[in-house]
Design a protein around this motif. Structure first.
Motif, short mmCIF file in Angstrom:
data_model
loop_
_atom_site.label_atom_id
_atom_site.label_comp_id
_atom_site.label_asym_id
_atom_site.label_seq_id
_atom_site.Cartn_x
_atom_site.Cartn_y
_atom_site.Cartn_z
N TYR A 1 -1.88 7.90 0.19
CA TYR A 1 -3.22 7.99 0.78
C TYR A 1 -3.25 8.98 1.94
O TYR A 1 -4.25 9.67 2.14
CB TYR A 1 -3.72 6.61 1.20
N GLU A 2 -2.15 9.07 2.69
CA GLU A 2 -2.10 10.07 3.77
C GLU A 2 -2.20 11.48 3.19
O GLU A 2 -2.90 12.33 3.73
CB GLU A 2 -0.83 9.88 4.59
N LYS B 1 -1.31 -1.87 7.94
CA LYS B 1 -1.35 -3.10 7.15
C LYS B 1 -2.18 -4.13 7.91
O LYS B 1 -2.04 -4.29 9.12
CB LYS B 1 0.05 -3.64 6.92
N SER C 1 1.25 4.16 1.48
CA SER C 1 0.76 4.91 2.64
C SER C 1 0.87 6.41 2.47
O SER C 1 -0.07 7.14 2.76
CB SER C 1 1.53 4.48 3.90
N ILE D 1 -7.28 2.43 6.16
CA ILE D 1 -7.04 3.87 6.23
C ILE D 1 -7.98 4.44 7.29
O ILE D 1 -9.18 4.18 7.28
CB ILE D 1 -7.28 4.56 4.87
N GLY E 1 -4.65 -2.96 3.35
CA GLY E 1 -4.31 -1.85 4.22
C GLY E 1 -5.55 -1.11 4.64
O GLY E 1 -6.48 -0.96 3.85
N THR F 1 -4.01 7.98 9.15
CA THR F 1 -3.04 6.93 9.45
C THR F 1 -3.42 5.69 8.65
O THR F 1 -4.58 5.52 8.25
CB THR F 1 -3.00 6.58 10.95
N THR F 2 -2.43 4.85 8.41
CA THR F 2 -2.67 3.61 7.68
C THR F 2 -2.13 2.44 8.49
O THR F 2 -1.23 2.61 9.32
CB THR F 2 -1.99 3.64 6.30
N MET G 1 0.85 -1.18 0.00
CA MET G 1 0.00 0.00 0.00
C MET G 1 0.89 1.24 0.00
O MET G 1 1.89 1.27 0.69
CB MET G 1 -0.91 -0.01 1.23
#
Length: 114
Positions: free
Chosen positions: A6-7, A20, A3, A27, A25, A17-18, A1
């Protein structure tokens, strides 16, 4: 992912925050679980109030691939235009966050009796 991607994408909505989990993953926005990244796709939380909008948009439901029996989860593929259309990003993210908020489980009470 991815991260960081997406953040950055969801940063306008709060503290992102992400995590696993189970080959995918999760979110979170301010601790609220609202999206999944699996199979290089973004899936947003839906509920009874938002399901029609996801279906009308032709969004596919995420199915968790258990070996014995796949399990459909209340997450739907995000429309592609959320990655390049700010209005779409805000609309669909708000729907996912509101669905997650409505369906948040209350914190477990301590069994110590205190």
């Amino acid at each position: 992912m991815q991260s960081d991607f997406y953040e950055d994408l969801f940063a306008p909505f709060g503290n992102i925050t992400t995590l696993k989990m189970f080959g995918a993953g999760g979110i979170y926005c301010d601790g609220l679980f609202f999206a999944i990244v699996a199979d290089d796709e973004l899936w947003l939380k839906a509920d009874a109030e938002t399901l029609a909008a996801f279906k009308e948009a032709g969004a596919e439901q995420y199915v968790y691939p258990l070996q014995k029996k796949p399990v459909p989860l209340p997450y739907y593929r995000a429309p592609d235009d959320i990655f390049d259309d700010e209005d779409s990003l805000h609309l669909w993210t708000r729907r996912a966050l509101e669905a997650a908020l409505r369906n948040r489980k209350p914190p477990k009470k301590s069994s110590s009796g205190a």
